[in-house]
Design a protein around this motif. Structure first.
Motif, PDB file in Angstrom:
ATOM      1  N   MET A 104       0.899  -0.957  -0.083  1.00  0.00           N
ATOM      2  CA  MET A 104       0.236  -0.503   0.244  1.00  0.00           C
ATOM      3  C   MET A 104       0.834   1.265   0.461  1.00  0.00           C
ATOM      4  O   MET A 104       2.065   1.046   0.725  1.00  0.00           O
ATOM      5  CB  MET A 104      -0.865  -0.057   1.286  1.00  0.00           C
ATOM      6  CG  MET A 104      -1.893  -1.053   0.982  1.00  0.00           C
ATOM      7  SD  MET A 104      -3.026  -0.872   2.796  1.00  0.00           S
ATOM      8  CE  MET A 104      -2.515  -2.236   4.111  1.00  0.00           C
ATOM      9  N   ASP A 105       0.411   1.761  -0.367  1.00  0.00           N
ATOM     10  CA  ASP A 105       0.932   3.832  -0.601  1.00  0.00           C
ATOM     11  C   ASP A 105       0.824   3.899   0.706  1.00  0.00           C
ATOM     12  O   ASP A 105      -0.363   3.285   1.626  1.00  0.00           O
ATOM     13  CB  ASP A 105       1.168   4.116  -1.532  1.00  0.00           C
ATOM     14  CG  ASP A 105      -0.741   4.394  -1.872  1.00  0.00           C
ATOM     15  OD1 ASP A 105      -1.460   4.765  -0.811  1.00  0.00           O
ATOM     16  OD2 ASP A 105      -1.106   5.188  -2.619  1.00  0.00           O
ATOM     17  N   GLU A 135      -0.902   6.797   1.590  1.00  0.00           N
ATOM     18  CA  GLU A 135      -2.654   7.051   1.575  1.00  0.00           C
ATOM     19  C   GLU A 135      -3.350   6.243   2.535  1.00  0.00           C
ATOM     20  O   GLU A 135      -4.398   6.053   2.151  1.00  0.00           O
ATOM     21  CB  GLU A 135      -2.891   8.572   0.468  1.00  0.00           C
ATOM     22  CG  GLU A 135      -2.022   9.579   0.951  1.00  0.00           C
ATOM     23  CD  GLU A 135      -2.350  10.379   2.273  1.00  0.00           C
ATOM     24  OE1 GLU A 135      -3.708  10.064   2.104  1.00  0.00           O
ATOM     25  OE2 GLU A 135      -1.313  10.950   2.522  1.00  0.00           O
ATOM     26  N   GLU A 136      -2.947   5.268   1.204  1.00  0.00           N
ATOM     27  CA  GLU A 136      -4.115   3.881   1.148  1.00  0.00           C
ATOM     28  C   GLU A 136      -3.675   3.485   2.933  1.00  0.00           C
ATOM     29  O   GLU A 136      -4.685   2.470   3.005  1.00  0.00           O
ATOM     30  CB  GLU A 136      -3.424   2.460   0.588  1.00  0.00           C
ATOM     31  CG  GLU A 136      -3.788   2.947  -1.241  1.00  0.00           C
ATOM     32  CD  GLU A 136      -3.225   1.153  -2.381  1.00  0.00           C
ATOM     33  OE1 GLU A 136      -3.863   1.675  -3.153  1.00  0.00           O
ATOM     34  OE2 GLU A 136      -2.122   1.556  -2.035  1.00  0.00           O
ATOM     35  N   PHE A 137      -2.418   3.038   3.624  1.00  0.00           N
ATOM     36  CA  PHE A 137      -2.614   2.565   4.494  1.00  0.00           C
ATOM     37  C   PHE A 137      -2.579   4.076   5.779  1.00  0.00           C
ATOM     38  O   PHE A 137      -3.839   3.081   6.367  1.00  0.00           O
ATOM     39  CB  PHE A 137      -0.989   2.974   4.858  1.00  0.00           C
ATOM     40  CG  PHE A 137      -0.417   2.115   6.064  1.00  0.00           C
ATOM     41  CD1 PHE A 137      -0.333   1.330   6.225  1.00  0.00           C
ATOM     42  CD2 PHE A 137      -0.362   3.253   7.173  1.00  0.00           C
ATOM     43  CE1 PHE A 137      -0.134   0.631   7.530  1.00  0.00           C
ATOM     44  CE2 PHE A 137       0.548   2.614   8.578  1.00  0.00           C
ATOM     45  CZ  PHE A 137      -0.106   1.338   8.312  1.00  0.00           C
ATOM     46  N   ARG A 138      -2.474   4.980   5.941  1.00  0.00           N
ATOM     47  CA  ARG A 138      -3.872   5.692   6.538  1.00  0.00           C
ATOM     48  C   ARG A 138      -4.717   5.433   5.925  1.00  0.00           C
ATOM     49  O   ARG A 138      -5.904   5.131   6.623  1.00  0.00           O
ATOM     50  CB  ARG A 138      -3.301   7.435   6.010  1.00  0.00           C
ATOM     51  CG  ARG A 138      -4.108   8.213   6.824  1.00  0.00           C
ATOM     52  CD  ARG A 138      -3.487  10.067   6.609  1.00  0.00           C
ATOM     53  NE  ARG A 138      -2.700  10.068   7.073  1.00  0.00           N
ATOM     54  CZ  ARG A 138      -0.607   9.803   5.836  1.00  0.00           C
ATOM     55  NH1 ARG A 138      -1.460  10.319   5.017  1.00  0.00           N
ATOM     56  NH2 ARG A 138      -0.104  10.520   7.032  1.00  0.00           N
ATOM     57  N   ARG A 139      -5.633   4.736   5.093  1.00  0.00           N
ATOM     58  CA  ARG A 139      -7.296   4.935   5.188  1.00  0.00           C
ATOM     59  C   ARG A 139      -7.735   3.827   5.982  1.00  0.00           C
ATOM     60  O   ARG A 139      -8.604   3.027   6.205  1.00  0.00           O
ATOM     61  CB  ARG A 139      -7.588   5.506   3.902  1.00  0.00           C
ATOM     62  CG  ARG A 139      -7.828   6.433   3.188  1.00  0.00           C
ATOM     63  CD  ARG A 139      -8.268   6.409   1.894  1.00  0.00           C
ATOM     64  NE  ARG A 139      -7.863   5.560   0.578  1.00  0.00           N
ATOM     65  CZ  ARG A 139      -6.832   6.245  -0.711  1.00  0.00           C
ATOM     66  NH1 ARG A 139      -6.523   7.585  -0.447  1.00  0.00           N
ATOM     67  NH2 ARG A 139      -6.080   5.040  -1.339  1.00  0.00           N
ATOM     68  N   ALA A 140      -7.017   2.570   5.272  1.00  0.00           N
ATOM     69  CA  ALA A 140      -7.042   1.490   5.718  1.00  0.00           C
ATOM     70  C   ALA A 140      -6.970   1.752   7.800  1.00  0.00           C
ATOM     71  O   ALA A 140      -7.190   1.113   8.631  1.00  0.00           O
ATOM     72  CB  ALA A 140      -6.022  -0.330   5.424  1.00  0.00           C
TER      73      ALA A 140
END
Length: 50
Positions: A5-6, A8-13
């Motif tokens: 995950m980049d 931002e994807e990690f943050r959203r998850a």
């Protein structure tokens, strides 16, 4: 190899997990302490070993 995950994807998850936990805690008092299924129900629902 699995993609990572980049940031931002990690943050959203991560936010989604925290939201799920907070919602779970909010309803904890309404949840049963023990399983509502009779003994053996989960094992009976599993597929046969093959």
């Amino acid at each position: 190899m699995a993609e990572h995950m980049d940031p931002e994807e990690f943050r959203r998850a991560g936010h989604a997990v925290v939201d799920w936990i907070a919602d779970y805690w909010t309803t904890l008092g309404q949840r049963p302490v023990t399983s509502q299924d009779p003994p053996g129900a989960v094992a009976a629902a599993l597929p046969a070993a093959g």
